[in-house]
Design a protein around this motif. Sequence first.
Motif, PDB file in Angstrom:
ATOM      1  N   VAL A 181       0.862  -1.176   0.000  1.00  0.00           N
ATOM      2  CA  VAL A 181       0.000   0.000   0.000  1.00  0.00           C
ATOM      3  C   VAL A 181       0.902   1.231   0.000  1.00  0.00           C
ATOM      4  N   ASP A 182       0.699   2.130  -0.942  1.00  0.00           N
ATOM      5  CA  ASP A 182       1.440   3.391  -0.981  1.00  0.00           C
ATOM      6  C   ASP A 182       0.554   4.495  -0.424  1.00  0.00           C
ATOM      7  N   VAL A 183       1.041   5.140   0.632  1.00  0.00           N
ATOM      8  CA  VAL A 183       0.267   6.170   1.317  1.00  0.00           C
ATOM      9  C   VAL A 183       1.073   7.462   1.357  1.00  0.00           C
ATOM     10  N   GLN A 184       0.475   8.548   0.940  1.00  0.00           N
ATOM     11  CA  GLN A 184       1.078   9.871   1.035  1.00  0.00           C
ATOM     12  C   GLN A 184       0.239  10.726   1.976  1.00  0.00           C
ATOM     13  N   VAL A 185       0.909  11.380   2.925  1.00  0.00           N
ATOM     14  CA  VAL A 185       0.200  12.210   3.914  1.00  0.00           C
ATOM     15  C   VAL A 185       0.928  13.544   4.042  1.00  0.00           C
ATOM     16  N   SER A 186       0.177  14.634   4.053  1.00  0.00           N
ATOM     17  CA  SER A 186       0.738  15.963   4.287  1.00  0.00           C
ATOM     18  C   SER A 186       0.568  16.321   5.759  1.00  0.00           C
ATOM     19  N   LEU A 187       1.695  16.663   6.400  1.00  0.00           N
ATOM     20  CA  LEU A 187       1.670  17.012   7.814  1.00  0.00           C
ATOM     21  C   LEU A 187       1.619  18.530   7.982  1.00  0.00           C
ATOM     22  N   LEU A 188       0.943  18.965   9.013  1.00  0.00           N
ATOM     23  CA  LEU A 188       0.838  20.395   9.296  1.00  0.00           C
ATOM     24  C   LEU A 188       2.126  20.907   9.923  1.00  0.00           C
ATOM     25  N   ALA A 189       2.530  22.102   9.555  1.00  0.00           N
ATOM     26  CA  ALA A 189       3.733  22.720  10.113  1.00  0.00           C
ATOM     27  C   ALA A 189       3.326  23.751  11.162  1.00  0.00           C
ATOM     28  N   PRO A 190       3.918  23.687  12.367  1.00  0.00           N
ATOM     29  CA  PRO A 190       3.585  24.680  13.392  1.00  0.00           C
ATOM     30  C   PRO A 190       4.117  26.059  13.030  1.00  0.00           C
ATOM     31  N   ALA A 191       3.333  27.081  13.316  1.00  0.00           N
ATOM     32  CA  ALA A 191       3.765  28.465  13.080  1.00  0.00           C
ATOM     33  C   ALA A 191       4.529  28.941  14.309  1.00  0.00           C
ATOM     34  N   ASP A 192       5.807  28.572  14.384  1.00  0.00           N
ATOM     35  CA  ASP A 192       6.612  28.892  15.564  1.00  0.00           C
ATOM     36  C   ASP A 192       6.876  30.386  15.717  1.00  0.00           C
ATOM     37  N   LEU A 193       6.866  31.099  14.610  1.00  0.00           N
ATOM     38  CA  LEU A 193       7.073  32.549  14.659  1.00  0.00           C
ATOM     39  C   LEU A 193       5.904  33.247  13.972  1.00  0.00           C
ATOM     40  N   ILE A 194       5.338  34.233  14.639  1.00  0.00           N
ATOM     41  CA  ILE A 194       4.324  35.089  14.026  1.00  0.00           C
ATOM     42  C   ILE A 194       4.995  36.426  13.742  1.00  0.00           C
ATOM     43  N   ILE A 195       5.129  36.756  12.479  1.00  0.00           N
ATOM     44  CA  ILE A 195       5.822  37.972  12.053  1.00  0.00           C
ATOM     45  C   ILE A 195       4.783  39.005  11.641  1.00  0.00           C
ATOM     46  N   VAL A 196       4.740  40.102  12.355  1.00  0.00           N
ATOM     47  CA  VAL A 196       3.797  41.178  12.064  1.00  0.00           C
ATOM     48  C   VAL A 196       4.555  42.329  11.422  1.00  0.00           C
ATOM     49  N   ARG A 197       4.168  42.689  10.216  1.00  0.00           N
ATOM     50  CA  ARG A 197       4.770  43.832   9.521  1.00  0.00           C
ATOM     51  C   ARG A 197       3.790  45.006   9.613  1.00  0.00           C
ATOM     52  N   LEU A 198       4.024  45.813  10.579  1.00  0.00           N
ATOM     53  CA  LEU A 198       3.106  46.898  10.918  1.00  0.00           C
ATOM     54  C   LEU A 198       3.449  48.165  10.146  1.00  0.00           C
ATOM     55  N   ASP A 199       2.459  48.724   9.481  1.00  0.00           N
ATOM     56  CA  ASP A 199       2.611  49.988   8.763  1.00  0.00           C
ATOM     57  C   ASP A 199       1.600  50.963   9.348  1.00  0.00           C
ATOM     58  N   ALA A 200       2.080  51.883  10.172  1.00  0.00           N
ATOM     59  CA  ALA A 200       1.204  52.864  10.806  1.00  0.00           C
ATOM     60  C   ALA A 200       1.552  54.248  10.266  1.00  0.00           C
ATOM     61  N   GLN A 201       0.764  54.683   9.302  1.00  0.00           N
ATOM     62  CA  GLN A 201       0.962  56.003   8.702  1.00  0.00           C
ATOM     63  C   GLN A 201       2.411  56.201   8.254  1.00  0.00           C
ATOM     64  N   GLN A 202       2.856  55.271   7.407  1.00  0.00           N
ATOM     65  CA  GLN A 202       4.175  55.332   6.790  1.00  0.00           C
ATOM     66  C   GLN A 202       5.322  55.009   7.748  1.00  0.00           C
ATOM     67  N   GLU A 203       5.037  54.783   8.998  1.00  0.00           N
ATOM     68  CA  GLU A 203       6.092  54.374   9.935  1.00  0.00           C
ATOM     69  C   GLU A 203       6.033  52.866  10.063  1.00  0.00           C
ATOM     70  N   LYS A 204       7.035  52.185   9.522  1.00  0.00           N
ATOM     71  CA  LYS A 204       6.997  50.741   9.411  1.00  0.00           C
ATOM     72  C   LYS A 204       7.886  50.076  10.460  1.00  0.00           C
ATOM     73  N   ILE A 205       7.392  48.943  10.987  1.00  0.00           N
ATOM     74  CA  ILE A 205       8.157  48.185  11.982  1.00  0.00           C
ATOM     75  C   ILE A 205       7.768  46.718  11.871  1.00  0.00           C
ATOM     76  N   THR A 206       8.728  45.841  12.107  1.00  0.00           N
ATOM     77  CA  THR A 206       8.476  44.408  12.099  1.00  0.00           C
ATOM     78  C   THR A 206       8.694  43.874  13.505  1.00  0.00           C
ATOM     79  N   THR A 207       7.726  43.076  13.995  1.00  0.00           N
ATOM     80  CA  THR A 207       7.837  42.506  15.326  1.00  0.00           C
ATOM     81  C   THR A 207       7.593  41.012  15.262  1.00  0.00           C
ATOM     82  N   LEU A 208       8.141  40.273  16.233  1.00  0.00           N
ATOM     83  CA  LEU A 208       8.044  38.816  16.259  1.00  0.00           C
ATOM     84  C   LEU A 208       7.330  38.368  17.524  1.00  0.00           C
ATOM     85  N   ALA A 209       6.538  37.304  17.412  1.00  0.00           N
ATOM     86  CA  ALA A 209       5.952  36.634  18.560  1.00  0.00           C
ATOM     87  C   ALA A 209       6.361  35.180  18.479  1.00  0.00           C
ATOM     88  N   GLY A 210       6.978  34.677  19.550  1.00  0.00           N
ATOM     89  CA  GLY A 210       7.412  33.289  19.504  1.00  0.00           C
ATOM     90  C   GLY A 210       8.412  32.998  20.593  1.00  0.00           C
TER      91      GLY A 210
END
Length: 210
Positions: A181-210
């Motif tokens: 029997v040939d079985v193929q399974v796709s496993l889910l990848a955990p989102a270890d890092l949440i990357i927020v690219r914040l643009d507040a009135q042209q002032e840009k900043i990148t922050t990480l959660a993790g």
Amino acid sequence: RVVMAYPWVKIYNPFASGGKGREETHAPASHVAGLLSALSPHESPSQSTILGILGFERSLSRAEVFDLIVARVLVGSSVYGQGFILRNGNNASSNGGKNQISRRRMVNYLAKSLESGLRPYTSKPHTPQLRLDVKTTISAFLENEYLQGRIGTAGGTKPYAVKCDSDNNPTPVVQANQLIVDVQVSLLAPADLIIVRLDAQQEKITTLAG
């Protein structure tokens, strides 16, 4: 499959000092194992609470945490509002496809589940009906895993395929008393890092959660 963890943990041993009890520092291995045993195999231990400890032998700086994560070490940390947690979910493998604890545990879980679930079909006459029954059983198991959220794809497409017919079971295979029997399974990848690219009135900043 090897897992390394740091720092060592502080615990209270009520049986030490002749029953008077004392605080001790122990390797974190048993606590990490206990944490993993309480998680579903598809879940990453990252951000999970480590129970039964008083704290860690030392506090780590942000730079030290980053260096340890890069070195594929599970890092224990005290986080306000969360208690004592693990900061990542990697094992010691240098193989990018196998360095997630959840991925290795899920592969082992699927293999053992299929082994157990197919045992009733062992030594039955090799017929088209047997192949259909085996395929149906595996497909039903994987569909349930999909509905439970333990396997899947980022795009939401069907995460498995099962092939068991005369193509992968030619006469030499049948005569060797085997069924493939040939079985193929796709496993889910955990989102270890949440990357927020914040643009507040042209002032840009990148922050990480993790």
